[in-house]
Design an enzyme around this catalytic site. Structure first.
Site, PDB file in Angstrom:
ATOM      1  N   ARG A  51       0.816  -1.217   0.000  1.00 37.83           N
ATOM      2  CA  ARG A  51       0.000   0.000   0.000  1.00 37.83           C
ATOM      3  C   ARG A  51       0.848   1.264   0.000  1.00 37.83           C
ATOM      4  O   ARG A  51       0.508   2.247  -0.674  1.00 37.83           O
ATOM      5  CB  ARG A  51      -0.853   0.002   1.277  1.00 37.83           C
ATOM      6  N   LYS A 148       0.198 -19.879   5.330  1.00 41.09           N
ATOM      7  CA  LYS A 148      -0.688 -20.180   6.439  1.00 41.09           C
ATOM      8  C   LYS A 148      -0.936 -18.906   7.251  1.00 41.09           C
ATOM      9  O   LYS A 148      -0.099 -18.004   7.173  1.00 41.09           O
ATOM     10  CB  LYS A 148      -0.105 -21.291   7.308  1.00 41.09           C
ATOM     11  N   HIS A 178       5.985 -24.387   5.572  1.00 42.76           N
ATOM     12  CA  HIS A 178       7.440 -24.312   5.459  1.00 42.76           C
ATOM     13  C   HIS A 178       8.142 -25.547   6.035  1.00 42.76           C
ATOM     14  O   HIS A 178       9.290 -25.800   5.721  1.00 42.76           O
ATOM     15  CB  HIS A 178       7.985 -22.997   6.030  1.00 42.76           C
ATOM     16  N   LYS A 182      11.898 -28.115   4.802  1.00 37.55           N
ATOM     17  CA  LYS A 182      13.090 -28.402   5.620  1.00 37.55           C
ATOM     18  C   LYS A 182      13.808 -29.628   5.047  1.00 37.55           C
ATOM     19  O   LYS A 182      13.180 -30.605   4.657  1.00 37.55           O
ATOM     20  CB  LYS A 182      12.693 -28.640   7.080  1.00 37.55           C
ATOM     21  N   GLU A 216       9.704 -25.539  21.163  1.00 37.62           N
ATOM     22  CA  GLU A 216      10.295 -24.222  20.930  1.00 37.62           C
ATOM     23  C   GLU A 216      10.643 -23.584  22.271  1.00 37.62           C
ATOM     24  O   GLU A 216      10.003 -23.876  23.285  1.00 37.62           O
ATOM     25  CB  GLU A 216       9.301 -23.315  20.201  1.00 37.62           C
ATOM     26  N   ASP A 235      -2.067 -23.537  15.086  1.00 38.85           N
ATOM     27  CA  ASP A 235      -0.828 -22.916  14.624  1.00 38.85           C
ATOM     28  C   ASP A 235       0.203 -23.956  14.182  1.00 38.85           C
ATOM     29  O   ASP A 235       0.973 -23.717  13.257  1.00 38.85           O
ATOM     30  CB  ASP A 235      -0.253 -22.056  15.767  1.00 38.85           C
ATOM     31  N   HIS A 240       1.929 -28.237  10.411  1.00 38.02           N
ATOM     32  CA  HIS A 240       3.283 -28.787  10.428  1.00 38.02           C
ATOM     33  C   HIS A 240       3.356 -30.230  10.958  1.00 38.02           C
ATOM     34  O   HIS A 240       3.936 -31.113  10.332  1.00 38.02           O
ATOM     35  CB  HIS A 240       4.214 -27.909  11.272  1.00 38.02           C
ATOM     36  N   LYS A 331       5.439 -23.960  23.215  1.00 40.24           N
ATOM     37  CA  LYS A 331       6.337 -22.810  23.317  1.00 40.24           C
ATOM     38  C   LYS A 331       6.931 -22.771  24.720  1.00 40.24           C
ATOM     39  O   LYS A 331       6.361 -23.324  25.657  1.00 40.24           O
ATOM     40  CB  LYS A 331       5.551 -21.516  23.072  1.00 40.24           C
TER      41      LYS A 331
END
Ligand code: BG6
Length: 484
Positions: A51, A148, A178, A182, A216, A235, A240, A331
């Site tokens: 934009r 995603k 993604h 890998k 993670e 998520d 994944h 996480k």
């Protein structure tokens, strides 16, 4: 070993959301690295579209900074950066209006590969697709790349698929996950289908269970608003982890071709049983010292969104009946590690007495960090004193086995973008695959929502809630350690 980088054909890549975070962190530095390696030709054009009103020079400055921030110093020099920037252009477009589209139409070259990266909110997909089509910008061979989250549930994924299908055929749509880009994930297919060693054992008769862990150390800071509406299930698991599960569980495709591979993955998703409520553990990380807990990071003190989920899943078909797949992701755990472990059954009879019992082999496939594979085997402990057994790893670190070539492996995004240019959809999700994944995910989420389940708090730096350990303990099994 000789590097075998084959340059792709010339292309025009338009990045909608060209000034966004994904473009800055992944897409632009990734393209630059492909250029540095000689895979991206000098007559390609990269067109940032967003934009903001700015000229080519302004955007090139943005791209330069992205390269300087996210590309390792040994892969950049002034000359290569200048040559790359010479291929970069910018156009200000209004995704929901008329501004900029004629300019863009004049910018893309007629006789080249066209790829359009939709790095924008899914609510803009329809408007952009329509305008590309309406202005005759997208040729019948043009490719579009979408990120995603591909939908929030089955209904919204169907809607998105239908919206894109108005303007594009399925063979033009590249839905990125993604994880499929890998290196080790692709290696999983090579290991399974280019060796005879594993496949005869790859079934319920020999495999006791499979563990898929994506741990993670990061929290959700900065993404709280998105994440709180999503949670670990949407998520990470729906996409994944599900993709990893498919690659482990699928039947051998007849060829390494897009639809042959995707047909087999789809069959796995369709064979998944609903998950029993007692087979799911959800968690939410606590705060520690001055690190905020999930509730603060998500800025929602009443949130029931999970930052951790573990579950036991069954693939109901002849190959896997009776072999559970345990999956967990979260996480703020002890280490950043993604790993698939195929745990084989114990030998049926031990000639070594008690010591020889419960000595199943484990094939661990490490996605990150330190990509590689380990096979745990039992051997005799060296030295005198009788037959004592010990388990040792047969180790293969790609970095050690392949030397500098392992260090040069392209990152997931850049590999996938090159596949888009080559027109290879094997590592992208097909529309029906995404819908099937949501069709399995939706009732799981609806189940805990209707029960009013709250996630269990867990301390950061560990392995998630205790109950996740129990999920395996009660079956007489143990999670592998989360170790970086
Ligand atoms: C993304 C998720 O898709 O994957 C993030 O939205 C997650 O929440 C990330 O952190 C993990 O990717 P990687 O490649 O770092 O394992």
């Amino acid at each position: 070993m000789v590097s075998r980088v084959i340059p792709v054909d010339p292309f025009d890549l338009v990045i909608f959301g060209g000034t966004g975070d994904l473009a800055r962190r992944k897409i632009l530095p990734g393209l630059y690295r492909r250029f540095w390696d000689g895979q991206m030709p000098r007559d390609a054009h990269v067109i940032g579209a967003a934009r903001t009103a700015q000229d080519d020079a302004g955007y090139r400055q943005f791209v330069r900074e992205a390269i300087e921030t996210f590309v390792a110093p040994d892969k950049r020099d002034a000359e290569t950066i200048e040559a790359f920037l010479a291929m970069v252009r910018y156009v200000a477009v209004d995704a929901t209006g008329t501004e900029g589209w004629d300019t863009l139409a004049a910018m893309v070259r007629p006789d080249t590969i066209h790829a359009f990266y939709f790095s924008v909110s899914p609510s803009l997909f329809g408007g952009i697709a329509e305008r590309l089509h309406g202005h005759g910008i997208a040729t019948p061979d043009a490719r579009i790349v979408v990120e995603k989250p591909f939908g929030h549930d089955l209904a919204s994924a169907r809607e998105l698929n239908a919206t894109l299908a108005h303007s594009f055929d399925e063979h033009q749509i590249y839905r990125i996950d993604h994880y499929l880009g890998k290196e080790t994930v692709q290696n999983l297919m090579a290991v399974r289908f280019a060796n005879v060693l594993f496949e005869p054992l790859w079934n319920a008769q020999y495999v006791d269970h499979v563990q898929i862990t994506v741990a993670e150390t990061v929290g959700v800071e900065g993404r709280g608003a998105y994440y709180d509406k999503s949670g670990a299930m949407r998520d990470m698991v729906q996409n994944h982890l599900m993709q990893l599960l498919c690659l482990i569980a699928m039947e051998p495709p007849s060829r390494f071709e897009p639809d042959a591979v995707r047909d087999e993955k789809l069959k796995v998703i369709r064979a998944l049983d609903p998950v029993a409520p007692g087979d799911i553990v959800r968690g939410q990380y606590r705060g520690r010292d001055d690190e905020p807990g999930y509730l603060e990071a998500a800025e929602n003190p009443d949130s029931t969104t999970e930052s951790f989920v573990a579950m036991k899943v069954h693939v109901s078909n002849w190959r896997w009946a009776g072999t559970p797949f345990y999956m967990r992701t979260g996480k703020r755990l002890r280490a950043r590690v993604s790993e698939i472990a195929v745990v084989f059954k114990d030998p049926p009879h031990s000639i070594f007495g008690e010591d020889g019992k419960r000595r199943g082999n484990v094939l661990a496939i490490r996605l990150q960090p330190d990509e590689g594979m380990t096979m745990r085997v039992t051997i005799k402990e060296p030295g005198p004193g009788g037959m004592r057994l010990v388990e040792v790893p047969l180790d293969m670190s790609f970095a050690e086995a392949l030397g500098e070539h392992a260090a040069d492996m392209p990152d997931a995004y850049e590999r996938l973008i090159m596949d888009v240019i080559r027109g290879n959809q094997t590592l992208f999700m097909r529309g029906d695959e995404v819908e099937a994944a949501w069709a399995w995910t939706d009732p799981v989420i609806a189940g805990w929502e209707s029960r009013g389940d709250r996630p269990l708090p867990y301390d950061p730096g560990g392995a998630g809630p205790e109950d996740a350990l129990m999920l395996l303990h009660r079956d007489g099994r143990r999670w592998r350690e989360i170790e970086g």
